[in-house]
Scaffold this motif. Sequence first.
Motif, short mmCIF file in Angstrom:
data_model
loop_
_atom_site.label_atom_id
_atom_site.label_comp_id
_atom_site.label_asym_id
_atom_site.label_seq_id
_atom_site.Cartn_x
_atom_site.Cartn_y
_atom_site.Cartn_z
N THR A 39 0.83 -1.20 0.00
CA THR A 39 0.00 0.00 0.00
C THR A 39 0.87 1.26 0.00
OG1 THR A 39 -0.07 0.18 2.41
CG2 THR A 39 -1.75 -1.24 1.35
N GLU A 40 0.20 2.37 -0.19
CA GLU A 40 0.88 3.66 -0.13
C GLU A 40 1.51 3.88 1.25
OE1 GLU A 40 -0.19 8.40 -0.66
OE2 GLU A 40 -1.61 6.90 -1.38
N ASP A 41 0.80 3.49 2.30
CA ASP A 41 1.35 3.61 3.66
C ASP A 41 2.60 2.76 3.82
OD1 ASP A 41 -0.57 5.41 4.49
OD2 ASP A 41 -1.87 3.89 5.36
N LEU A 43 4.74 1.99 1.46
CA LEU A 43 5.82 2.67 0.73
C LEU A 43 6.39 3.83 1.54
CD1 LEU A 43 4.24 2.71 -2.83
CD2 LEU A 43 6.08 1.23 -2.02
N ARG A 44 5.52 4.56 2.21
CA ARG A 44 5.97 5.70 3.02
C ARG A 44 6.75 5.25 4.27
NH1 ARG A 44 0.63 8.70 2.20
NH2 ARG A 44 1.15 10.11 0.52
N LYS A 138 9.65 10.67 -8.37
CA LYS A 138 8.77 10.08 -7.35
C LYS A 138 8.28 8.70 -7.80
CE LYS A 138 7.47 14.44 -5.40
NZ LYS A 138 7.19 14.75 -4.07
N ILE A 142 8.92 5.13 -5.92
CA ILE A 142 7.79 4.23 -5.60
C ILE A 142 8.04 2.85 -6.18
CG2 ILE A 142 5.35 3.77 -6.16
CD1 ILE A 142 4.93 6.85 -5.89
#
Length: 156
Positions: A39-41, A43-44, A138, A142
């Motif tokens: 998920t995006e979370d 990746l962060r 970016k 990712i």
Amino acid sequence: TANMISFIVYFLAHNPDAKMKMYEEIDRRFQGDKTRPVTEDDLRSLKYCEAIIKEVARIFPIFHAFGRVIDQPEEIAGYQWPAGSYFRINADAVHGNKDHWEDADKFNPDRWMDEEFEPKKYSFIMFGGGPRLCPGRKLAMIELVGLMALLFRKYE
């Protein structure tokens, strides 16, 4: 990204401490689940994976040199240069400059983990710089962090 993931695998194979820290971060995040989507979370939160990417790019940049042309006369390094002068920027030399990097020859992803660490201006040009900064930077990060998560949570 294809070349960069190869370089990441190489540096991790030669730096078992960094590899173990990466595995610990990925294991903490995914709790042993080898199939759920990234998920995006996720990746962060994979900051050490990002640090590895940056350190690999610093030591072994994808592009070793790039050119720039000045459009007006300019004084650079104490010399007057006419408009139209062509400069070749050596990324290897910039990223390995001992005046800008402590232990410049050493693979050390931990340098990127210090929240107060910021590379000196123009000392890290992974994606170029200035008005020609890579528009896909970016997306590339990712892709790389996501690929590391997918690859290293399943395989050693």
